[in-house]
Design an enzyme around this catalytic site. Sequence first.
Site: not given
Length: 338
Positions: A212, A264
């Site tokens: 992330k 992500k």
Amino acid sequence: MSRHVSAGTGTTGSGFPAVRPRRLRTTPAMRRMVAEHRPHPADLILPVFVRDGISEPVPVSSMPGVVQHTRETLKKAAAEAVRAGVGGIMIYGVPAEEDKDAVGSCGTDPDGILQVALRDVRAEVGDDLVIMSDLCLDEFTDHGHCGVLDAEGRVDNDATLERYAEMACVQAAAGAHTLGPSGMMDGQIGHVRRALDEAGHQDVSLFAYTAKYSSAFYGPFREAVGSSLKGDRRTYQQDPANAREALRELSLDLAEGADMVMVKPGLPNLDILRDFADRADVPVGVYQISGEYAMVEAAARNGWIDRDQAVMETLTSFKRAGANLILTYWATEAAGKL
């Protein structure tokens, strides 16, 4: 007698091309038949926001078509996703501003908005949709960070793990099939896994936000969850400059018991997605985040791109890069077209 084509030129002896890749692009039916990668409705996961204390859905201005749901409209969205064949739904809770505090108490309150919404959706769709819950504190803290702060205002990794363990058990008890630990704390997957198992929630799976990255593309999401963030999250989210670090995170999450792993944002990190797909022995997901969604919608509204084509092109790019699962705000719409 067979005719051989030169491997080097792809031509006949006369110099005329014998290998014509365009033969397989002649019609829509031909292109559809030979397509190497295509998303399937069951690959798609719909992220949704449910807000406490509202009687009508509230549009998210930076994400046209996305709303903060009421409890009732969330149930309808979940049922619609089931009818479209969507694989899962990822739920984010948006508490009332006055209910936020330094430790995110709403996140562990059985009657907090996220837990109530999980029970609502589970009652509405049962096991027909994989019900996923965001496991993080940022929506519930008055400082907007993903963890508990120490005396110097830094995110305290190990104290935050204890809060995540509490949240995990409350969310599992509320009916979540899958939890998505998204805070990027060191050791979060192993700590949450132990807490779930000790509480008898062995069947609840963990979808790790493994890579992330700290990103400019999260802006619209912060509006959607009513973020109170002060500062940034660069001390715990990954630096976009780093690729090997993502592979280290992958090794750690797998060793700690992650059932699925995620990259992500999506489009800026297709190389990382490909690396994960090549190495992981669990399903690999990708999150097409709010800023990616907003850019396509904004460009389409200005007449600069074909919206529907752009949506499908981005989803296909994730499949081509190796994604098994795709979180996208277009999940229900796209599923209906696939």
